[in-house]
Design a protein around this motif. Structure first.
Motif, PDB file in Angstrom:
ATOM      1  N   ALA A  37       1.001  -1.333  -0.254  1.00  0.00           N
ATOM      2  CA  ALA A  37       0.400   0.170   0.007  1.00  0.00           C
ATOM      3  C   ALA A  37       0.925   1.455   0.110  1.00  0.00           C
ATOM      4  N   ARG A  38       0.155   2.133  -1.060  1.00  0.00           N
ATOM      5  CA  ARG A  38       1.098   3.678  -0.645  1.00  0.00           C
ATOM      6  C   ARG A  38       0.609   4.006   0.319  1.00  0.00           C
ATOM      7  N   LYS A  39       0.936   5.222   1.145  1.00  0.00           N
ATOM      8  CA  LYS A  39       0.798   5.768   1.842  1.00  0.00           C
ATOM      9  C   LYS A  39       0.273   7.190   1.371  1.00  0.00           C
TER      10      LYS A  39
ATOM     11  N   ASN B  42      -8.940   9.530 -13.512  1.00  0.00           N
ATOM     12  CA  ASN B  42      -9.204  10.883 -13.058  1.00  0.00           C
ATOM     13  C   ASN B  42      -7.357  11.783 -11.951  1.00  0.00           C
ATOM     14  N   ALA B  43      -7.545  12.431 -12.391  1.00  0.00           N
ATOM     15  CA  ALA B  43      -6.861  13.840 -11.570  1.00  0.00           C
ATOM     16  C   ALA B  43      -7.373  13.675 -10.289  1.00  0.00           C
ATOM     17  N   PHE B  44      -6.240  13.874 -10.003  1.00  0.00           N
ATOM     18  CA  PHE B  44      -7.025  14.229  -7.478  1.00  0.00           C
ATOM     19  C   PHE B  44      -7.182  15.205  -7.849  1.00  0.00           C
ATOM     20  N   ASN B  45      -7.322  17.054  -9.030  1.00  0.00           N
ATOM     21  CA  ASN B  45      -8.221  17.686  -7.894  1.00  0.00           C
ATOM     22  C   ASN B  45     -10.023  18.497  -7.640  1.00  0.00           C
ATOM     23  N   PHE B  46     -10.080  16.679  -8.222  1.00  0.00           N
ATOM     24  CA  PHE B  46     -11.663  16.680  -7.675  1.00  0.00           C
ATOM     25  C   PHE B  46     -12.035  15.516  -7.818  1.00  0.00           C
TER      26      PHE B  46
ATOM     27  N   VAL C  61     -13.886   3.373 -12.569  1.00  0.00           N
ATOM     28  CA  VAL C  61     -13.511   4.245 -11.991  1.00  0.00           C
ATOM     29  C   VAL C  61     -11.574   3.905 -11.179  1.00  0.00           C
ATOM     30  N   LYS C  62     -10.950   4.666 -11.513  1.00  0.00           N
ATOM     31  CA  LYS C  62      -9.634   5.032 -11.163  1.00  0.00           C
ATOM     32  C   LYS C  62      -9.202   6.827 -10.406  1.00  0.00           C
ATOM     33  N   PRO C  63      -9.277   6.621  -9.552  1.00  0.00           N
ATOM     34  CA  PRO C  63      -9.136   8.479  -9.304  1.00  0.00           C
ATOM     35  C   PRO C  63      -7.312   7.914  -8.653  1.00  0.00           C
TER      36      PRO C  63
ATOM     37  N   THR D  63      -4.705   8.741  -7.277  1.00  0.00           N
ATOM     38  CA  THR D  63      -4.361   8.179  -5.700  1.00  0.00           C
ATOM     39  C   THR D  63      -4.055   8.850  -4.743  1.00  0.00           C
ATOM     40  N   ALA D  64      -3.985   9.863  -4.646  1.00  0.00           N
ATOM     41  CA  ALA D  64      -3.051  11.090  -3.612  1.00  0.00           C
ATOM     42  C   ALA D  64      -4.967  11.397  -2.812  1.00  0.00           C
ATOM     43  N   THR D  65      -5.392  11.979  -3.502  1.00  0.00           N
ATOM     44  CA  THR D  65      -7.088  12.429  -3.161  1.00  0.00           C
ATOM     45  C   THR D  65      -7.987  10.646  -2.984  1.00  0.00           C
TER      46      THR D  65
ATOM     47  N   ALA E 162      -8.364   1.519  -6.710  1.00  0.00           N
ATOM     48  CA  ALA E 162      -7.653   2.658  -5.397  1.00  0.00           C
ATOM     49  C   ALA E 162      -5.735   2.299  -5.286  1.00  0.00           C
ATOM     50  N   GLY E 163      -5.165   3.133  -6.644  1.00  0.00           N
ATOM     51  CA  GLY E 163      -3.865   2.853  -6.976  1.00  0.00           C
ATOM     52  C   GLY E 163      -3.757   2.261  -8.620  1.00  0.00           C
ATOM     53  N   GLY E 164      -2.757   1.341  -8.942  1.00  0.00           N
ATOM     54  CA  GLY E 164      -2.511   1.042  -9.867  1.00  0.00           C
ATOM     55  C   GLY E 164      -3.801   0.523 -10.845  1.00  0.00           C
ATOM     56  N   THR E 165      -3.342   0.884 -12.218  1.00  0.00           N
ATOM     57  CA  THR E 165      -3.990   0.390 -13.139  1.00  0.00           C
ATOM     58  C   THR E 165      -3.633  -1.467 -13.802  1.00  0.00           C
ATOM     59  N   GLY E 166      -3.010  -1.439 -13.245  1.00  0.00           N
ATOM     60  CA  GLY E 166      -1.760  -2.520 -13.415  1.00  0.00           C
ATOM     61  C   GLY E 166      -2.198  -3.389 -15.260  1.00  0.00           C
TER      62      GLY E 166
ATOM     63  N   ASP F 149       1.191  14.295 -20.041  1.00  0.00           N
ATOM     64  CA  ASP F 149       2.266  13.668 -20.504  1.00  0.00           C
ATOM     65  C   ASP F 149       2.054  12.055 -19.624  1.00  0.00           C
ATOM     66  N   THR F 150       0.674  12.148 -18.909  1.00  0.00           N
ATOM     67  CA  THR F 150       0.717  10.550 -18.746  1.00  0.00           C
ATOM     68  C   THR F 150      -0.394   9.876 -20.035  1.00  0.00           C
ATOM     69  N   ALA F 151      -1.525  11.144 -20.033  1.00  0.00           N
ATOM     70  CA  ALA F 151      -2.157  10.817 -21.756  1.00  0.00           C
ATOM     71  C   ALA F 151      -1.940  10.630 -22.363  1.00  0.00           C
TER      72      ALA F 151
ATOM     73  N   ALA G 222       2.536  25.427 -14.336  1.00  0.00           N
ATOM     74  CA  ALA G 222       2.604  25.454 -12.610  1.00  0.00           C
ATOM     75  C   ALA G 222       1.403  24.972 -11.803  1.00  0.00           C
ATOM     76  N   PHE G 223       1.291  24.155 -11.764  1.00  0.00           N
ATOM     77  CA  PHE G 223      -0.671  23.159 -10.863  1.00  0.00           C
ATOM     78  C   PHE G 223      -0.549  24.094  -9.763  1.00  0.00           C
ATOM     79  N   GLY G 224      -0.745  25.250  -9.147  1.00  0.00           N
ATOM     80  CA  GLY G 224      -1.143  25.654  -8.024  1.00  0.00           C
ATOM     81  C   GLY G 224      -0.999  27.818  -8.146  1.00  0.00           C
TER      82      GLY G 224
ATOM     83  N   MET H 216     -19.418  21.807 -23.451  1.00  0.00           N
ATOM     84  CA  MET H 216     -18.450  21.256 -23.128  1.00  0.00           C
ATOM     85  C   MET H 216     -17.587  21.472 -22.323  1.00  0.00           C
ATOM     86  N   HIS H 217     -16.697  20.351 -22.333  1.00  0.00           N
ATOM     87  CA  HIS H 217     -15.849  20.857 -21.783  1.00  0.00           C
ATOM     88  C   HIS H 217     -14.458  19.740 -21.914  1.00  0.00           C
ATOM     89  N   GLY H 218     -13.451  20.612 -22.168  1.00  0.00           N
ATOM     90  CA  GLY H 218     -12.121  20.234 -22.504  1.00  0.00           C
ATOM     91  C   GLY H 218     -11.806  21.232 -24.141  1.00  0.00           C
TER      92      GLY H 218
HETATM   93  P1  NAP Z   1      -1.773  12.536 -13.768  1.00  0.00           P
HETATM   94  O1  NAP Z   1      -0.407  12.479 -12.638  1.00  0.00           O
HETATM   95  O2  NAP Z   1      -1.544  12.900 -15.360  1.00  0.00           O
HETATM   96  O3  NAP Z   1      -2.583  11.231 -13.301  1.00  0.00           O
HETATM   97  C1  NAP Z   1      -3.733  11.627 -13.576  1.00  0.00           C
HETATM   98  C2  NAP Z   1      -4.418   9.821 -13.132  1.00  0.00           C
HETATM   99  O4  NAP Z   1      -3.577   9.298 -14.333  1.00  0.00           O
HETATM  100  C3  NAP Z   1      -4.619  10.198 -12.025  1.00  0.00           C
HETATM  101  O5  NAP Z   1      -5.464   8.494 -11.983  1.00  0.00           O
HETATM  102  C4  NAP Z   1      -2.775   8.935 -12.161  1.00  0.00           C
HETATM  103  O6  NAP Z   1      -2.511   8.264 -11.030  1.00  0.00           O
HETATM  104  C5  NAP Z   1      -3.106   8.050 -13.534  1.00  0.00           C
HETATM  105  N1  NAP Z   1      -2.347   7.708 -13.811  1.00  0.00           N
HETATM  106  C6  NAP Z   1      -0.785   8.281 -13.587  1.00  0.00           C
HETATM  107  N2  NAP Z   1       0.637   7.206 -14.301  1.00  0.00           N
HETATM  108  C7  NAP Z   1      -0.527   6.171 -14.459  1.00  0.00           C
HETATM  109  C8  NAP Z   1       0.070   4.692 -15.145  1.00  0.00           C
HETATM  110  N3  NAP Z   1       1.255   4.996 -15.458  1.00  0.00           N
HETATM  111  N4  NAP Z   1      -1.321   3.924 -15.762  1.00  0.00           N
HETATM  112  C9  NAP Z   1      -2.407   4.382 -15.628  1.00  0.00           C
HETATM  113  N5  NAP Z   1      -2.505   5.400 -14.804  1.00  0.00           N
HETATM  114  C10 NAP Z   1      -1.831   6.583 -14.669  1.00  0.00           C
HETATM  115  O7  NAP Z   1      -1.628  14.360 -13.202  1.00  0.00           O
HETATM  116  P2  NAP Z   1      -2.596  14.835 -11.915  1.00  0.00           P
HETATM  117  O8  NAP Z   1      -1.010  14.717 -11.352  1.00  0.00           O
HETATM  118  O9  NAP Z   1      -3.205  13.524 -11.052  1.00  0.00           O
HETATM  119  O10 NAP Z   1      -3.184  16.337 -12.264  1.00  0.00           O
HETATM  120  C11 NAP Z   1      -3.302  17.225 -12.518  1.00  0.00           C
HETATM  121  C12 NAP Z   1      -3.167  17.461 -14.021  1.00  0.00           C
HETATM  122  O11 NAP Z   1      -4.249  17.130 -14.240  1.00  0.00           O
HETATM  123  C13 NAP Z   1      -2.438  18.721 -14.306  1.00  0.00           C
HETATM  124  O12 NAP Z   1      -2.042  19.299 -15.380  1.00  0.00           O
HETATM  125  C14 NAP Z   1      -4.163  19.095 -14.761  1.00  0.00           C
HETATM  126  O13 NAP Z   1      -4.082  20.323 -15.645  1.00  0.00           O
HETATM  127  C15 NAP Z   1      -5.106  18.269 -15.469  1.00  0.00           C
HETATM  128  N6  NAP Z   1      -6.155  18.521 -15.093  1.00  0.00           N
HETATM  129  C16 NAP Z   1      -6.791  18.286 -16.633  1.00  0.00           C
HETATM  130  C17 NAP Z   1      -7.688  18.157 -16.710  1.00  0.00           C
HETATM  131  C18 NAP Z   1      -9.304  18.344 -17.143  1.00  0.00           C
HETATM  132  O14 NAP Z   1      -9.990  18.121 -17.503  1.00  0.00           O
HETATM  133  N7  NAP Z   1      -8.851  18.614 -18.916  1.00  0.00           N
HETATM  134  C19 NAP Z   1      -9.057  18.227 -15.267  1.00  0.00           C
HETATM  135  C20 NAP Z   1      -8.024  17.845 -13.516  1.00  0.00           C
HETATM  136  C21 NAP Z   1      -6.853  18.139 -13.873  1.00  0.00           C
HETATM  137  P3  NAP Z   1      -1.900   7.775  -9.624  1.00  0.00           P
HETATM  138  O15 NAP Z   1      -2.133   9.086  -8.896  1.00  0.00           O
HETATM  139  O16 NAP Z   1      -2.210   6.106  -9.539  1.00  0.00           O
HETATM  140  O17 NAP Z   1      -0.500   8.064 -10.235  1.00  0.00           O
END
Ligand code: NAP
Length: 676
Positions: free
Chosen positions: A22-24, A158-162, A183-185, A187-189, A215-219, A238-240, A403-405, A478-480
């Motif tokens: 487990a990740r803390k 999903n991203a951590f912020n929402f 759903v894979k939220p 991990t941070a939130t 809760a965690g990675g997608t394996g 980058d993740t996308a 800068a996501f802050g 529309m959002h995107g």
């Molecule tokens: P992130 O690091 O890219 O992570 C997004 C999601 O991808 C998380 O659930 C993360 O899981 C998962 N993930 C990361 N690596 C993965 C992998 N190898 N396989 C499967 N899943 C993986 O982004 P974040 O830090 O959570 O969010 C911040 C970013 O999201 C910002 O750049 C922000 O602009 C963007 N964002 C965009 C929108 C939008 O609607 N366009 C909305 C909110 C945020 P883990 O947490 O477990 O790593």
């Protein structure tokens, strides 16, 4: 508090992470351990099977309205329990108003989709997209687009912020469509998403497997998806890129919706001097976007474009507001800026701040951080940082590095074209805003910049009181955004549901197409019943039930009476010579509205009965002028029925008017509400 074990919900069971794997997850405020999460014990294959083979068929057995009703009940269920989500959200650094964006926003999106699903989708398992297309000269062969739920699973990353909104806004669309989701939220939130998921499962409203959670990675989950599945991702570009390049997704053409980061900008119009209301609006929007969720919003303003003369006033006004803000304990109602989600996230932001410093001067936020009720050593706090970039044309980092802050940069533009060029240098954003009271500027900006932005938000003194905010994605819109923003399109009302439906072009005879589209189409045989259709209840009416009325002759006196009675004395009805000179008319003709009124007089059955109200008409076409002495008759046919409430539904009637030579003179769709 005791650390939460963030369990996954897989194939009907809650599965805890193995203690060692487990990740803390640390509190953003105190640095204490809040939760631990991990998905090492999950069997992703069985999760997919459960969704595809158990939940999918159960969801698809329902109609769009059935599912919309359940979504509404789910929204009500969560509303009653939302305080627990607020309580947990404090650990992620958010103030209560920040958490409201997430929690109320998420539940509000469920309500919006529940309502749109009932109003804009049929009480049926098939969604009809657009009208019937004539594909043959005599109308014996037609086409119609139909949409049906995909037979797969939607994987929502999903991203951590929402943690709540991010989950619910996607689920609203997926569930309404009838497609189960995993759903894979982030991990941070994930502990907040987990609490919400627990409530959703407890509600028992949806078939088991309609939503599961990792809760965690997608394996190896993505390696197992097939052509009927889809991925909806929100996070960094980058993740996308990494995920959408998965060879299995590419091989199977699995749709990949990406909502990514973006360098959103706001622009102060050239008309907006420091003494205008628009100046105050811009300052308010900028401060809100920099501080709400500590600037961790994908839609937050990162670049502030202002006329050269406005740089100093804007910097001064924003700085004054930022420096007056209380930063610290998010539970304190006076706090305006909470913590970032983690110290790792803060390090990432500070690293980007250092990069920005190479091209821009830090004009606010350089001093020591003063915190209220929080420990700077343990929590992920930082002061908001406002930059000024003096040479935005040669700068690159300010247009490219997110800068996501709580960070934004002011830069000057020379004229509107220059401002548009800079707006577009983000390479594709979720939203750009213009604060201006000049419609000509708005038009120039929309023409010059809209194709690079998913949303253009224009605010001024007329809309400021009710405007929804630069950074707020609305379920209706529309959002995107294109390019860097990912090219995805979520929300936008029913548009967002379409990702989960397969659109198919159906071609065949009218009878075949009508059978599939659950509606009557011209060319399909009709039937007459003994009783007038207005005396028969919603359920008794059958598609194709038809009423043929008697004919009524229209006299010159009728036309004159109607003209004087209504005040519509347009020359085409009153002046023979002037009417004749008009290329459309043979001479004086009956008013179109007179035809509609006489048509109603011909087909209406006047007694109280199942028809409760005429709610409108659509697709009205006047096909041929009607001259004095002509007669009209009406054919009224039941075209479509849609349940609306527990008591009544909407009936759409095809109304066709013919003249004495059987030529069509007018047609429209009549909408009535009919009791069951
Ligand atoms: P992130 O690091 O890219 O992570 C997004 C999601 O991808 C998380 O659930 C993360 O899981 C998962 N993930 C990361 N690596 C993965 C992998 N190898 N396989 C499967 N899943 C993986 O982004 P974040 O830090 O959570 O969010 C911040 C970013 O999201 C910002 O750049 C922000 O602009 C963007 N964002 C965009 C929108 C939008 O609607 N366009 C909305 C909110 C945020 P883990 O947490 O477990 O790593």
């Amino acid at each position: 508090m005791e650390a939460i074990a963030v369990e996954s919900y897989a194939a009907g069971r809650w599965i805890a992470p193995s203690p060692n794997a487990a990740r803390k997850i640390l509190s953003a405020v105190t640095g204490d351990i809040v939760a631990h999460a991990g998905s090492d014990a999950l069997d992703f294959g069985s999760m997919i099977d459960h969704a595809r083979n158990h939940a999918g068929p159960a969801l698809r057995a329902m109609t769009f309205h059935d599912r919309a009703r359940l979504i509404k009940q789910l929204a009500l269920y969560l509303t009653e329990r939302k305080e627990a989500l607020y309580e947990l959200s404090f650990h992620s650094g958010t103030t209560r108003p920040d958490a409201a964006i997430d929690i109320e926003g998420g539940i509000g999106t469920l309500f919006a989709y529940a309502s749109k699903g009932r109003r804009e989708m049929p009480d049926s398992r098939t969604f009809i997209d657009g009208g019937v297309e004539a594909l043959s000269r005599n109308g014996s062969f037609v086409g119609q687009h139909i949409c049906m739920p995909r037979h797969g699973v939607g994987v929502h990353i999903n991203a951590f912020n929402f943690p709540v909104w991010g989950m619910l806004e996607k689920l609203a669309q997926s569930l309404l469509a009838g497609v189960p989701a995993i759903v894979k939220p982030a991990t941070a939130t994930s502990y907040v998403s987990h609490a919400c998921m627990c409530m959703m499962v407890e509600s028992g409203l949806f078939p088991d497997g309609a939503f599961q959670m990792i809760a965690g990675g997608t394996g190896d989950l993505l390696d197992r998806l097939g052509p009927q599945d889809l991925v909806s991702f929100t996070g960094s570009a980058d993740t996308a890129l990494k995920l959408r390049s998965n060879p299995n997704l590419l091989r199977n053409a699995v749709p990949f919706i990406a909502e990514q980061d973006s360098l959103n900008a706001t622009m102060l119009g050239p008309d907006a001097g420091a003494d205008t209301p628009e100046f105050g609006i811009l300052v308010k929007e900028v401060v809100r976007e920099m501080t709400a969720k500590a600037g961790q919003k994908c839609t937050a303003i990162r670049r502030i474009l202002v006329p050269q003369t406005m740089v100093d006033p804007v910097v001064e006004a924003v700085r004054a507001k930022l420096e007056a803000l209380q930063i610290g304990d998010p539970r304190d109602k006076a706090t305006r800026l909470g913590a970032l989600v983690s110290t790792a996230q803060r390090s990432d932001v500070l690293e980007k701040v250092a990069q920005l410093n190479r091209e821009a001067e830090l004009v606010s936020g350089a001093g020591d951080l003063t915190l209220s009720g929080a420990d700077a050593e343990r929590g992920a706090f930082m002061s908001p940082k406002l930059f000024h970039c003096a040479d935005p044309d040669s700068a690159e980092i300010v247009h490219e590095v997110e800068a996501f802050g709580p960070v934004a940069t002011v830069m000057a533009y020379r004229d509107v074209d220059h401002a548009c060029a800079m707006l577009n240098r983000g390479g594709g954003s979720l939203v750009a805003s213009l604060i201006s009271h000049d419609p000509a500027v708005a038009r120039q900006v929309i023409e010059g910049a809209s194709i690079w932005h998913g949303r253009i938000y224009v605010n001024d003194r007329d809309s400021a009181d009710e405007a929804t905010g630069h950074g707020a994605p609305m379920p209706h819109m529309m959002h995107g955004g294109p390019g860097r923003a990912g090219g995805g399109e979520e929300l936008g009302g029913i548009r967002g549901v379409m990702h989960y439906l397969q659109r198919t072009a159906m071609q065949g005879s009218s009878r075949m197409v009508a059978a599939m589209s659950e509606s009557w189409l011209p060319g399909v045989p009709t039937q007459t019943q003994d009783a007038h259709p207005f005396t028969r209840s919603f359920h008794d009416l059958q598609l194709g039930d038809t009423l043929e009325t008697a004919a009524r002759t229209i006299t010159l006196e009728d036309i004159e009476h109607f003209a004087h009675f209504t005040g519509d004395t347009f020359y085409a009805h009153m002046d023979e010579a002037a009417a004749k000179a008009n290329p459309f008319f043979p001479g004086r003709v009956a008013h179109g509205y007179l035809l509609l009124s006489f048509a109603a007089g011909l087909f209406v059955q006047p007694d109280p009965g199942p028809v409760l109200a005429n709610t409108g008409l659509s697709d009205l076409a006047f096909q041929k002028p009607v001259s004095p002495g002509d007669s009209i008759r009406v054919t009224l046919t039941v075209k479509r029925k849609t349940k609306r409430t527990d008591e009544y539904g909407e009936v759409r009637w095809q109304v066709q008017l013919h003249n004495q030579d059987d030529e069509p003179v007018a047609s429209y769709t009549l909408h009535t509400m009919n009791a069951y």
